[in-house]
Structure formats: structure tokens, C-alpha cells
Design a protein around this motif. Structure first.
Motif, short mmCIF file in Angstrom:
data_model
loop_
_atom_site.label_atom_id
_atom_site.label_comp_id
_atom_site.label_asym_id
_atom_site.label_seq_id
_atom_site.Cartn_x
_atom_site.Cartn_y
_atom_site.Cartn_z
N PRO A 123 -2.59 8.28 -5.37
CA PRO A 123 -1.61 8.83 -4.43
C PRO A 123 -1.88 8.40 -3.00
O PRO A 123 -0.95 8.02 -2.27
CB PRO A 123 -1.78 10.35 -4.60
N ALA A 124 -3.14 8.41 -2.61
CA ALA A 124 -3.47 8.02 -1.24
C ALA A 124 -3.06 6.58 -0.98
O ALA A 124 -2.53 6.24 0.08
CB ALA A 124 -4.96 8.20 -1.00
N ARG A 125 -3.27 5.72 -1.99
CA ARG A 125 -2.92 4.31 -1.80
C ARG A 125 -1.41 4.14 -1.65
O ARG A 125 -0.94 3.37 -0.82
CB ARG A 125 -3.41 3.49 -2.97
N VAL A 126 -0.64 4.90 -2.49
CA VAL A 126 0.82 4.79 -2.41
C VAL A 126 1.30 5.24 -1.04
O VAL A 126 2.12 4.58 -0.39
CB VAL A 126 1.47 5.63 -3.54
N VAL A 127 0.75 6.37 -0.56
CA VAL A 127 1.16 6.88 0.76
C VAL A 127 0.82 5.86 1.83
O VAL A 127 1.62 5.58 2.74
CB VAL A 127 0.47 8.23 1.04
N ALA A 128 -0.37 5.27 1.74
CA ALA A 128 -0.79 4.28 2.74
C ALA A 128 0.14 3.08 2.72
O ALA A 128 0.53 2.55 3.77
CB ALA A 128 -2.23 3.85 2.48
N LEU A 129 0.53 2.66 1.49
CA LEU A 129 1.42 1.51 1.38
C LEU A 129 2.77 1.81 2.02
O LEU A 129 3.30 1.00 2.80
CB LEU A 129 1.60 1.15 -0.10
N ILE A 130 3.32 3.02 1.72
CA ILE A 130 4.63 3.37 2.29
C ILE A 130 4.53 3.44 3.81
O ILE A 130 5.40 2.92 4.53
CB ILE A 130 5.11 4.70 1.69
N ALA A 131 3.46 4.06 4.31
CA ALA A 131 3.31 4.17 5.77
C ALA A 131 3.22 2.79 6.40
O ALA A 131 3.83 2.53 7.45
CB ALA A 131 2.06 4.99 6.08
N GLY A 132 2.49 1.88 5.75
CA GLY A 132 2.38 0.53 6.29
C GLY A 132 3.71 -0.17 6.32
O GLY A 132 4.06 -0.85 7.30
N LEU A 133 4.51 0.01 5.23
CA LEU A 133 5.82 -0.65 5.20
C LEU A 133 6.75 -0.08 6.27
O LEU A 133 7.50 -0.82 6.91
CB LEU A 133 6.45 -0.48 3.81
#
Lengths: 168, 102
Positions: free
Chosen positions: A91-101
Motif C-alpha cells: 500500500p505504501a508503494r502504491v500511495v508513493a507512486l500515485i503521489a509521484g505521478l
């Protein structure tokens, strides 16, 4: 518009503050502190204190949080158990990816629309470097010089305190 | 000058200050207590800058500048003390640190 921005940022600032208090792990506390400091820097810029906003990012978000993280890492194991090595962090990775995008999209929009184009001419706001510098070197010269003495004393004190105890 | 009323900033900084104070009271890890003190100091800085903007004067901003210098010095010395404590006692729990008790 500015009011909406204020409330979003205020929410982030309070979330950061609560995160500092509630995190089990000292590393997460330091990162929440970083969030709080960064949001406050934006508030400073909104309040016509551009110079202090930049100083906030450099001194607090840069130096102080990094110092905290250094000490947490130095003290090590008993304080920060498996902070950065946990395996199931999807979950943390998905959130980080979305925030980066989202950040990337914002940056691309700013570049395409020209909102991020460098401004020509001097910023003459009340909190600009020029205005702060003038006041600092005329009315407040003595406190400014005393601050340098204070920083020197603190530096020497930190070195003396942090030495390994040689005797006993 | 700004669309956001000054009182909003004051309420926000009061909120952050209280959160920091609660953190100092409930946490027992010296490092986290330290971070909460930084939080409180930043809340006060926000107050000073909001009022400096409200009254259109620079003195508040100079004061914040000095607070930042003092905070940098304080963090350096404070973290050195924490390091020395870990060397001597191998703990950062403030309840176990009673070296000055006779």
C-alpha cells in the motif's frame, strides 16, 4: 482559492503534527516533522515572508530534520526496529507512486502553461531578501552578530558533549 | 493583503502548539519530546509571521530569524546531550534518566 489552499495545507500541517506525536517509530516521527516544516514554509511564503520560507526549508527541513535522522540512525536498533526493511509494504508503494505521478503531472502542467516560467525583475515583497537584509543590517545588527557568537558556542558545546567519554 | 484572515493562522498555530505540548507530556522518548518542542517553536514562528503580515512590519520576521538561529543551536546541543546519554545510560527514556537525583 487561497482559502481552499489554506485549509488543505492546514490539514496537512495538523496531520504532520499528529504524526510526530503518534508514530511508534522515531523515524516516522522525523518524517512527519518534515511534512509539518515544509507546509509551514508554504504558509510563510503565503504570508509575504519569502526569505523566511526559503530559510525554513534550508534550516528546518534540511539541517534539523537530517540531524534528527542521523541521531536516530546512530542510536540505532532499540529505537528504530525494522523501520526501513519491512517486506510487505505494497500500500505504501502504491500511495508513493500515485503521489509521484500527481507531482509529475502538476510540474508538467506548470511547464506547459508557462506558470513556472522564471519571472524577470526583482521581487519587491515586504519579506524579500532585500527588505530583510536592510533591516537586519541596520536596526538589528547587534542581535545578528550575537547570533553568530551563539552558533559558535553551540557548535563547540555539541562537539564537547558528543565526544566519547575518555576517562572512567 | 491575503485572502485568508489572520485569525485562521492564529488558530492553526494554536492547534499545532497544543499538539506539540501534548506530545511533550505523553511521550517518554527524549528524541520525540525534542521533536515536539520543535513543533511548538514552529507554531509560535507561524504566529509571529502572520502578525508581521497583518501589521505590515518586518520586526516579527526578524524575530523569527533569530528564533531559527537559536533553534539550530539548541538542536545541535540537545542532540549531543542525547548522544551522551545513550553512551552513559544506553537509554532515551526520560523516566530512566535521573542522574541528577542525589
Amino acid at each position: 482559492m487561497q482559502l481552499v489552499l489554506f485549509f488543505v495545507l492546514a490539514l496537512l500541517a495538523v496531520a504532520g503534527a499528529v504524526g510526530v506525536v503518534l508514530s511508534k517509530n522515531a523515524v516516522y516521527s522525523a518524517l512527519a516533522l518534515l511534512l509539518n516544516f515544509a507546509v509551514l514554509a508554504v504558509f510563510y511564503i503565503m504570508l509575504n515572508a519569502q526569505f523566511l520560507g526559503v530559510v525554513q526549508v534550508i534550516v528546518y527541513a534540511g539541517a534539523i530534520v537530517v540531524l534528527f535522522l542521523f541521531v536516530i540512525m546512530l542510536i540505532g536498533g532499540q529505537l528504530a526496529p525494522d523501520a526501513l526493511t519491512a517486506g510487505s509494504r505494497r500500500p505504501a508503494r502504491v500511495v508513493a507512486l500515485i503521489a509521484g505521478l500527481v507531482a509529475l503531472a502538476g510540474l508538467a502542467y506548470g511547464l506547459v502553461s508557462g506558470a513556472l516560467a522564471p519571472q524577470t525583475g526583482q521581487v519587491q515583497g515586504s519579506g524579500s531578501v532585500q527588505a530583510i537584509g536592510r533591516v537586519l543590517f541596520t536596526d538589528y545588527l547587534l542581535p545578528f552578530e550575537l547570533a553568530s557568537v551563539l552558533l559558535l558556542v553551540a557548535m563547540i558545546g555539541a562537539v564537547v558533549l558528543a565526544r566519547k567519554p575518555t576517562k572512567s | 493583503m491575503t485572502a485568508v484572515p489572520t485569525s485562521f493562522y492564529l488558530v492553526l498555530s494554536a492547534l499545532i502548539f497544543v499538539i506539540g505540548a501534548v506530545g511533550v507530556l505523553v511521550r517518554r522518548n527524549a528524541l520525540i519530546i525534542f521533536m515536539c518542542v520543535e513543533l511548538m517553536m514552529n507554531a509560535v514562528n507561524l504566529t509571529l509571521i502572520a502578525l508581521a503580515d497583518r501589521f505590515g512590519r518586518l520586526d516579527g520576521q526578524i524575530f523569527v530569524f533569530m528564533v531559527m538561529a537559536v533553534a539550530a543551536a539548541e538542536v545541535a546541543v540537545g542532540l549531543a546531550i542525547v548522544m551522551a546519554l545513550v553512551h552513559h545510560r544506553d537509554t532515551t527514556n526520560v523516566d530512566e534518566i535521573n542522574l541528577l537525583k542525589g
